[in-house]
Design an enzyme around this catalytic site. Structure first.
Site, short mmCIF file in Angstrom:
data_model
loop_
_atom_site.label_atom_id
_atom_site.label_comp_id
_atom_site.label_asym_id
_atom_site.label_seq_id
_atom_site.Cartn_x
_atom_site.Cartn_y
_atom_site.Cartn_z
N ASN A 9 0.87 -1.18 0.00
CA ASN A 9 0.00 0.00 0.00
C ASN A 9 0.90 1.23 0.00
OD1 ASN A 9 -1.78 2.05 0.51
ND2 ASN A 9 -2.40 1.32 2.54
N LYS A 11 0.09 4.22 -0.22
CA LYS A 11 -0.57 5.38 0.42
C LYS A 11 -0.37 6.63 -0.45
CE LYS A 11 -0.38 3.06 4.82
NZ LYS A 11 -0.30 3.14 6.28
N HIS A 95 -9.68 0.99 4.59
CA HIS A 95 -8.41 1.13 5.31
C HIS A 95 -8.63 2.06 6.51
CE1 HIS A 95 -4.32 2.32 6.30
NE2 HIS A 95 -3.95 1.20 5.74
N GLU A 97 -7.06 4.46 7.67
CA GLU A 97 -6.87 5.89 7.42
C GLU A 97 -8.11 6.49 6.76
OE1 GLU A 97 -3.10 5.43 5.44
OE2 GLU A 97 -2.23 4.80 7.34
N GLU A 167 -5.49 -5.02 10.39
CA GLU A 167 -4.46 -4.01 10.63
C GLU A 167 -4.76 -3.28 11.94
OE1 GLU A 167 -2.63 -2.84 6.51
OE2 GLU A 167 -4.19 -1.46 7.10
N GLY A 173 2.31 2.28 10.76
CA GLY A 173 3.24 3.37 10.55
C GLY A 173 3.92 3.83 11.83
N SER A 212 3.27 -2.10 10.14
CA SER A 212 4.73 -2.12 10.30
C SER A 212 5.37 -3.46 9.94
CB SER A 212 5.12 -1.69 11.72
OG SER A 212 4.67 -0.37 11.98
C1 G2H Z 1 -0.90 -0.34 7.50
C2 G2H Z 1 0.25 -0.60 6.64
C3 G2H Z 1 -0.20 -0.77 5.21
P1 G2H Z 1 2.59 0.30 7.55
O1 G2H Z 1 -1.62 0.79 7.05
O2 G2H Z 1 -1.56 -0.69 4.96
O3 G2H Z 1 1.16 0.46 6.76
O4 G2H Z 1 3.19 -0.97 7.06
O5 G2H Z 1 3.38 1.52 7.16
O6 G2H Z 1 2.29 0.25 9.00
#
Ligand code: G2H
Length: 250
Positions: A9, A11, A95, A97, A167, A173, A212
């Protein structure tokens, strides 16, 4: 056996130049043939990524879609049909966010999920609790409510052509990762919840972990019985790191 999946992703990251560099890096990766791999760029870069990765084993997805299907007066939105038309195969739905920052409601998420499937895209339904909810012992209630919104409205069978991503918001993040055991517990609960409605759908459903994920923790997470791969944010912006995560799923 469920085929593993690793999804990147991106983003709201990237310029045409940095995306070209990332595509170049991905095209050089030795990617495992037994893993479904997908990347989700911002919508204005979809055409560039579809073109740049053509011939590669990586599928392209969008990060969101409109609640309405087809075409029409919905300024600023992109429909699932339009995403399919530019070469997308998947779309992220709900998601955290979008739920927490952009205000996507459960109703909108259900409509987006349905619109994606009508068009022929594979929805990747994202669920997960905040830190406050985890500390209040509400993790499973929150995740089940998010799942049930879709199942109650559309029927459990819709999950047979979808993917779920768990998630935990507190791990997104932040550098904090759910331990493999913490993630496994929630994945198993998700699968059990769905099995209560349809055991075949639950058994075949891919449930990805997100929050993460990086090369250093991917193998331990993906080694858990109910974790079928990952939805990777920050680490997917580095082709070598993302390639290593994909290989950890193979
Ligand atoms: C969670 C993830 C990917 P990250 O949002 O969707 O982001 O790996 O940066 O935590």
């Amino acid at each position: 056996m469920r085929r593993p999946m690793v999804a990147g992703n991106w983003k709201m990251h990237g310029t045409r130049a940095s995306v070209a560099e990332l595509i170049g890096g991905l095209n050089q990766q030795a990617l495992p043939a037994d893993v479904d791999i997908a990347v989700f760029p911002v919508s204005v870069h979809l055409g560039q990524v579809v073109e740049g990765l053509s011939g590669a084993v990586v599928s392209i997805g969008a990060q969101d879609c409109a609640v309405e299907t087809g075409q029409g007066a919905l300024t600023g939105e992109v429909s699932s049909e339009q995403l399919l038309d530019v070469g997308c195969k998947l779309v992220l739905i709900g998601h955290s966010e979008r739920r927490l920052i952009l205000g996507d409601s459960e109703e909108q998420i259900v409509r987006k999920f349905a619109a994606a499937q009508v068009a022929g895209l594979v929805p990747v339904l994202c669920v997960g609790e905040t830190l406050e909810q985890r500390e209040a012992g509400e993790t499973l209630a929150v995740v089940e409510r998010q799942l049930d919104s879709v199942i109650d409205a559309l029927g459990v069978a819709v999950l047979s052509s979808a993917v779920v991503a768990y998630e935990p918001v507190w791990a997104i993040g932040t550098g904090l990762t759910a331990s493999p055991e913490q993630a496994q517990d929630v994945h198993a609960a998700i699968r059990a919840r769905i099995a209560g409605k349809d055991a075949d759908v639950a058994g075949a459903l891919r449930i990805l972990y997100g929050g993460s994920v990086k090369a250093a923790n991917a193998a331990d997470l993906f080694g858990m019985p109910d974790i079928d791969g990952g939805l990777v944010g920050g680490a997917s912006l580095n082709a070598d790191e993302f390639g290593a995560i994909c290989r950890a799923a193979g």
